[in-house]
Design an enzyme around this catalytic site. Structure first.
Site, mmCIF file in Angstrom:
data_model
loop_
_atom_site.group_PDB
_atom_site.id
_atom_site.type_symbol
_atom_site.label_atom_id
_atom_site.label_comp_id
_atom_site.label_asym_id
_atom_site.label_seq_id
_atom_site.Cartn_x
_atom_site.Cartn_y
_atom_site.Cartn_z
ATOM 1 N N HIS A 1 -9.398 1.482 -0.403
ATOM 2 C CA HIS A 1 -8.041 1.237 -0.567
ATOM 3 C C HIS A 1 -7.812 1.202 -1.733
ATOM 4 O O HIS A 1 -8.158 0.269 -2.179
ATOM 5 C CB HIS A 1 -7.763 0.408 0.628
ATOM 6 C CG HIS A 1 -6.160 0.887 1.346
ATOM 7 N ND1 HIS A 1 -5.127 1.175 -0.009
ATOM 8 C CD2 HIS A 1 -5.634 -0.037 2.202
ATOM 9 C CE1 HIS A 1 -4.062 0.942 0.381
ATOM 10 N NE2 HIS A 1 -4.421 0.814 1.509
ATOM 11 N N CYS B 1 0.762 -1.688 0.233
ATOM 12 C CA CYS B 1 -0.076 -0.044 0.224
ATOM 13 C C CYS B 1 1.026 1.184 -0.320
ATOM 14 O O CYS B 1 -0.021 2.241 -0.044
ATOM 15 C CB CYS B 1 -0.881 -0.420 1.024
ATOM 16 S SG CYS B 1 -1.762 -1.587 1.238
ATOM 17 N N HIS C 1 -2.772 8.118 5.953
ATOM 18 C CA HIS C 1 -2.641 6.592 5.761
ATOM 19 C C HIS C 1 -4.791 6.855 5.343
ATOM 20 O O HIS C 1 -5.403 5.738 4.643
ATOM 21 C CB HIS C 1 -2.052 5.386 5.743
ATOM 22 C CG HIS C 1 -1.986 4.557 5.630
ATOM 23 N ND1 HIS C 1 -2.138 4.202 4.400
ATOM 24 C CD2 HIS C 1 -2.042 3.537 5.888
ATOM 25 C CE1 HIS C 1 -2.414 3.233 3.783
ATOM 26 N NE2 HIS C 1 -2.006 2.214 5.287
#
Lengths: 428, 431
Positions: free
Chosen positions: A348, A178, A311
């Site tokens: 995400h 990620c 994030h």
């Protein structure tokens, strides 16, 4: 080579200007994005400003036996006919790259050796590979189309961009889970500072697939309702897909061709927790280092950061660790500095998350407005007392005059990356 | 017309030399760790290079995976006891690529005269890990998909964590507590050299003092079958073994290989301070792309690649005649080797090439063995015995060297052109 101290650098900055090497200023001159809100930057920014969320019941694959059923899939509507038939992640990447090139006033083709591609992906075109695998297991191999695997590697989207644009400079794909998208932008910054190329297409692309959807569910990291970053009772992330691309070049190069910078990429930092394969360091140690390194690279003091694009996955562990990192970096100001989690609205995006969130961060700097971070409950639901960040609940946060913004992403394996963007002043 | 300048660039035939940063630190290689079909460690790799052909093992053939006349073998790692480098308790939490990467990393640490105990938190904070992989964790991804297709609720979270491409890189960091940059690159066959270039850059820019860098790959039955379906692999001829024949006119594909190769890089200053044996100096790296390459093979972008190579050499202040050896990534791929030969010959503009060695004939493709072979060539003057080479290909125009006249005393060019277009070159200087 052009050199001037990083704009806004303070004498008490982490890495004062006199201790930094001479280097060119790197600017963003174009952006492109594909997200659950559609094809392009405009639908993304408009939906973010309204605080909409792109999550719908999954259409890509049969989700009936999965534990959860929502994702922010890119809508088929709006996909250009020229991209028909291409693997999903390749199509997202190509659209975003061409949109960014158009915005930068650059040609879409024949780019040559002066243009590098610095890309990111966590699974490449895995969804097409899954179709191959399903055919393989269902038919005993007789009717499995190997062509579905052609672009499967993580490098597939970057390769597709090179083929389409003729970019023949350096090309590499970061696959650091990620954190990949932010790392690819950081790598492009190095390449431009070192003169490896004159223009960089930096970004990432990932498509929704069963491997990651089932995998995150196996980890019990997906919120069965909808992701609620920094909210009490949050249960995890929600998946998305898409691509983000930045056109980066030196200020000198941009000025020489009359291009207008959208932002300055002032600094970057990457690090590793070296703590756990899937869980963040509980105190966010690696995140702290990435943020501090990015600030040092930009020659900035934490007080100069006007907002943070988090994030913000919405997993219990991430938000705790990220809050701890914010407190370490910003001190008491951690409660006041405006923050947002783009993942709360578009999900995400894994390997492309950092790239799309960089696009969003630049947009927020330019607009002086930071999109809200809706939760799963009523609009006024506050952030958790344990993670008391200042997020916009139902409406955007005004950040008028914001000059510096931080965008951070963390990933599996403890990979961390942070980017500092600056709104250009007059003359930049 | 140069699309970057709206047609005002004027083209210009001269190579433009961009100024390299004046602040870059010197980077050296002080350790090599490698694990492949040849065994574990630099001496095993050296023996493999001398043998000239890889140790092949049969690849499992689940029903439906492989075509009838497909390749049947690969250069697989047969050494499964890695306990010397990977504690069994830790190994149980790793997939095969992670085990390979950690083992090769620990070998590199030992080869550099260090140990796990040397890596204090302070030293670990100044370290970095850069690994390249073409395909990532192939077997775990396949197994995880099988589980998800069968019943998503039974999917293994452990397998998911180890299915990500950066799992080996992360496991190396975990093994040694390295908290600097942790970067995994995927550029197909060019991945290991790009990773080494990235690590060298990290040190040169002063963000790290040392780094572990290289490549890692596993060859699963599905990956093997897929490579074969794209006609990438050497084919069996009668009952004889499949043979990669780099640069040879009869080549018909490469031999897939698994394993890992990791170099320990450090700043020249740090190496000198601790009295380390310097095995090679990293002069620079060059990267480019052939945009004519299709997704599953090599392209024909000789001009672009040769121009990028020439510009890169100029950027690092290296003249072609200053290169004493080319460690070629030629693997036996029909189009890949042709492109390699054409680019090298174009780069030398008709002048005689220095000796060229093709270690992938001895090691197989993937696993970053080319990097280990390059260091061995510099240290020992060792090149792969080209036992496969019989018939020159006029299009390629390169005969691989059978031996060197001593150790190279000039710059060594390590070259890898990847399927789908990526290219990476590394410039190493003698110690």
């Amino acid at each position: 080579m052009v050199f001037r101290p990083a704009p806004g650098a303070r004498e008490d900055a982490v890495n004062p200007p006199e201790q930094r090497p001479s280097r060119p200023i790197v600017v963003v001159t174009g952006t492109g994005a594909v997200t659950g809100f559609g094809w392009g930057v405009v639908p993304l920014f408009e939906a973010l400003a309204r605080g909409e969320r792109a999550f719908r019941t999954i259409a890509r694959f049969d989700h009936a036996r999965h534990r959860t059923h929502l994702a922010a899939e890119v809508p088929a509507a709006g996909r250009p006919a020229a991209l028909a038939g291409l693997p999903h992640a390749d199509a997202f990447a190509l659209f975003a790259a061409e949109e960014a090139l158009d915005a930068a006033g650059l040609a879409r083709q024949g780019l040559g050796i002066d243009v590098g591609i610095f890309f990111a992906s966590s699974t490449g075109n895995m969804v097409e590979a899954e179709r191959f695998f399903a055919q393989l297991t269902a038919t005993g191999g007789r009717r499995a189309r190997a062509g579905l695997l052609a672009s499967q590697p993580c490098s597939g989207p970057a390769e597709a961009i090179a083929r389409r644009t003729g970019a023949a400079g350096p090309s590499e794909t970061v696959s650091a889970a990620c954190a990949s998208g932010s790392m690819s932008v950081a790598r492009a910054l190095d390449a431009l500072r070192l003169g490896e190329c004159e223009v960089a297409l930096a970004g990432g692309s990932d498509s929704l697939c069963q491997l990651t959807y089932g995998g995150f569910n196996a980890l019990r990291a997906v919120d069965p309702v909808m992701t609620r970053p920094f909210r009490e009772g949050r249960e995890g992330l929600s998946m998305g897909e898409g691509a983000g691309v930045l056109v980066l070049e030196t200020l000198e190069h941009a000025e020489a061709r009359g291009a207008t910078p959208l932002a300055i990429l002032a600094g970057a930092g990457v690090s590793c927790d070296a703590s756990h394969m899937t869980a963040p360091h509980p105190e966010g140690a690696g995140a702290v280092r990435a943020m501090r390194d990015a600030l040092a690279d930009a020659g900035l003091h934490p007080e100069e950061i006007d907002f943070v694009n988090l994030h913000g996955t919405g997993t219990p562990l991430n938000d705790e660790a990220e809050w701890a990192a914010l407190v370490t970096v910003f001190g008491a100001r951690a409660r006041q500095i405006p923050v947002a989690s783009t993942k709360a609205l578009i999900g995400h995006l894994l390997g492309s998350a950092g790239a799309v969130e960089a696009v969003v961060t630049i947009g927020a700097l330019r607009e002086g407005s930071l999109h809200p971070t809706p939760g799963g409950g009523p609009p006024a639901e506050p952030p958790s007392p344990r993670t008391p960040v200042r997020i916009g609940l139902g409406a955007p946060l005004a950040v008028p005059g914001a000059r510096f913004a931080l965008s951070v992403n963390f990933g599996f394996g403890g990979a961390n990356a942070a980017l500092v963007f600056e709104r250009p002043g007059e003359g930049a | 017309m140069n699309p970057l300048r709206g047609g005002n660039a004027g083209g210009g035939d001269a190579i433009r030399v961009r100024d390299p940063s004046p602040e870059l630190r010197d980077v050296v290689v002080t350790g090599v760790g490698t694990l492949g079909a040849f065994g574990a460690g630099r001496e095993a790799l050296a023996a493999g290079l001398r043998a000239g052909v890889p140790q092949l093992s049969p690849v499992e053939r689940p029903p439906g995976y492989h075509r009838t006349h497909s390749a049947r073998t690969a250069a697989l790692v047969t050494e499964r006891n890695l306990a010397r480098w990977v504690p069994p308790a830790a190994a149980r939490r790793m997939g095969l690529p992670s085990r390979f990467a950690v083992a090769a990393s620990m070998m590199a640490v030992e080869d550099a005269g260090l140990s796990r105990e040397h890596v204090t938190p302070e030293i670990a904070a100044r370290g970095a890990v850069f690994l390249g992989t073409a395909f990532g964790a192939a077997l775990f991804s396949e197994q995880l998909l099988t589980e998800i297709f069968r019943d998503p609720e039974q999917a293994s979270p452990f397998r998911f964590a180890e299915s990500v491409a950066n799992a080996p890189t992360a496991q190396v960091a975990l093994a040694l507590g390295i908290t600097g940059a942790n970067v995994t690159l995927t550029l197909r066959e060019a991945s290991p050299l790009a990773a080494i270039a990235g690590a060298a850059r990290e040190i040169a820019l002063g963000r790290a003092d040392w780094a572990l860098a290289g490549g890692v790959e596993e060859i699963s039955p599905l990956l093997h079958a897929a490579l074969d379906r794209f006609r990438a692999l050497a084919r069996p001829h009668g009952s004889g073994p499949e043979t990669a024949r780099p640069l040879d006119a009869r080549r018909d594909g490469f031999v897939a290989a698994e394993g890992a190769t990791v170099l320990l890089l450090e700043s020249a200053e740090r190496a000198a301070e601790r009295g380390a044996t310097v095995r090679a100096r990293v002069r620079g790296a060059i990267q480019a792309t052939d945009p004519t390459a299709p997704a599953t093979s090599w392209g024909c972008g000789v001009d672009e690649l040769a121009e990028a190579l020439a510009a890169g050499l100029a950027r690092h202040r290296v003249l072609p005649e200053e290169i004493g050896l080319v460690v070629s990534g030629a693997s036996g791929a029909r189009r890949g080797d042709l492109l390699e030969g054409q680019v090298l010959r174009a780069g030398w503009e008709g002048a005689e090439l220095p000796p060229v060695t093709a270690p992938k004939g001895a090691t197989g493709e993937y696993g970053g063995f080319i990097a280990g072979a390059a260091v061995l060539a510099m240290e020992q003057g060792l090149v792969a015995a080209p036992r496969w080479f019989e018939e020159e290909d006029e299009g390629v125009g390169i005969n691989p060297a059978a031996a060197l006249d001593g150790r190279p005393d000039r710059t060594v060019l390590v070259s890898t052109l990847a399927a789908a277009g990526a290219a990476a070159w590394l410039l190493l200087d003698p110690a």
